[in-house]
Write a protein that holds these residues in place. Structure first.
Motif, PDB file in Angstrom:
ATOM      1  N   VAL A 121       0.896  -1.343  -0.077  1.00 34.11           N
ATOM      2  CA  VAL A 121      -0.113  -0.129   0.048  1.00 34.11           C
ATOM      3  C   VAL A 121       1.019   1.198   0.031  1.00 34.11           C
ATOM      4  O   VAL A 121       0.415   2.141  -0.745  1.00 34.11           O
ATOM      5  CB  VAL A 121      -0.994  -0.250   1.186  1.00 34.11           C
ATOM      6  N   SER A 122       1.985   1.161   0.872  1.00 31.51           N
ATOM      7  CA  SER A 122       2.772   2.410   0.972  1.00 31.51           C
ATOM      8  C   SER A 122       3.551   2.502  -0.601  1.00 31.51           C
ATOM      9  O   SER A 122       3.681   3.815  -1.051  1.00 31.51           O
ATOM     10  CB  SER A 122       4.002   2.384   1.783  1.00 31.51           C
ATOM     11  N   ASN A 123       3.649   1.578  -1.120  1.00 28.03           N
ATOM     12  CA  ASN A 123       4.430   1.549  -2.637  1.00 28.03           C
ATOM     13  C   ASN A 123       3.440   2.111  -3.545  1.00 28.03           C
ATOM     14  O   ASN A 123       3.666   3.085  -4.409  1.00 28.03           O
ATOM     15  CB  ASN A 123       4.809   0.259  -3.228  1.00 28.03           C
ATOM     16  N   GLN A 124       2.178   1.750  -3.649  1.00 23.84           N
ATOM     17  CA  GLN A 124       1.083   2.289  -4.275  1.00 23.84           C
ATOM     18  C   GLN A 124       0.881   3.697  -4.034  1.00 23.84           C
ATOM     19  O   GLN A 124       0.715   4.688  -4.826  1.00 23.84           O
ATOM     20  CB  GLN A 124       0.052   1.560  -4.159  1.00 23.84           C
ATOM     21  N   LYS A 125       1.169   4.327  -2.869  1.00 25.46           N
ATOM     22  CA  LYS A 125       0.883   5.944  -2.527  1.00 25.46           C
ATOM     23  C   LYS A 125       2.209   6.523  -3.234  1.00 25.46           C
ATOM     24  O   LYS A 125       1.891   7.752  -3.667  1.00 25.46           O
ATOM     25  CB  LYS A 125       0.544   5.922  -0.988  1.00 25.46           C
ATOM     26  N   MET A 126       3.438   5.972  -2.931  1.00 23.90           N
ATOM     27  CA  MET A 126       4.395   6.568  -3.300  1.00 23.90           C
ATOM     28  C   MET A 126       4.393   6.793  -5.185  1.00 23.90           C
ATOM     29  O   MET A 126       4.795   7.594  -5.451  1.00 23.90           O
ATOM     30  CB  MET A 126       5.520   5.719  -3.099  1.00 23.90           C
ATOM     31  N   ILE A 127       3.822   5.504  -5.656  1.00 19.84           N
ATOM     32  CA  ILE A 127       3.644   5.682  -7.141  1.00 19.84           C
ATOM     33  C   ILE A 127       2.668   6.779  -7.307  1.00 19.84           C
ATOM     34  O   ILE A 127       2.717   7.250  -8.455  1.00 19.84           O
ATOM     35  CB  ILE A 127       3.130   4.162  -7.697  1.00 19.84           C
TER      36      ILE A 127
END
Length: 150
Positions: A105-111
């Motif tokens: 989820v953190s990776n998705q928000k970063m993207i």
């Protein structure tokens, strides 16, 4: 100005440091001035080191490290998170997310907060956070620079 984020596998095989440095320099020349990365693997460490080196030549670039858990980082009461004293640290509001999915989820928000993804991802893999982030970036229409295939 634009933002790029970094994600990749926990382990990096071979030396990609020169390629990573060249990609960051190219992005800076294309008006990228903000770089986001996580804290969970070899590629993340390479990315932050390369951004720090680039910041010596380009002092106006911003580096943000995305932290998924306070428990994984030693807190220094005077300087913030000890390994990241010289950069901004951000923690997305993901405490309600099941702990095994927090990195995804953190990776998705970063993207979502980036214009481009610089990654080290074996596209033949079918599982893992890096491939999930890579696929998410593809579906989101982000520019992707994959150093795994260079």
């Amino acid at each position: 100005m634009a933002t790029a984020c970094f994600l990749g596998h926990r382990f990096v095989y071979g030396n990609i440091e020169n390629e990573l440095n060249a990609v960051i320099e190219k992005l800076i020349n294309e008006d990228y001035d903000k770089f986001l990365m996580g804290t969970h693997g070899a590629f993340d460490s390479l990315a932050i080191d390369a951004c720090r080196r680039a910041r010596v030549r380009h002092p106006n670039i911003k580096i943000e490290v995305i932290i998924t858990s306070y428990h994984t980082i030693e807190k220094d009461k005077d300087f913030g998170f000890a390994p990241y004293r010289d950069v901004e640290t951000v923690m997305y509001e993901i405490e309600d997310v099941y702990f095994k999915k927090q990195i995804t989820v953190s990776n998705q928000k970063m993207i979502d907060n980036s214009d481009a993804l610089v990654c080290y991802v074996d596209e033949k893999r079918t599982t893992g956070g890096a491939i999930k982030g890579f696929e998410y970036a593809k579906k989101s229409g982000k520019e992707i620079i994959n150093l795994y295939s260079i």
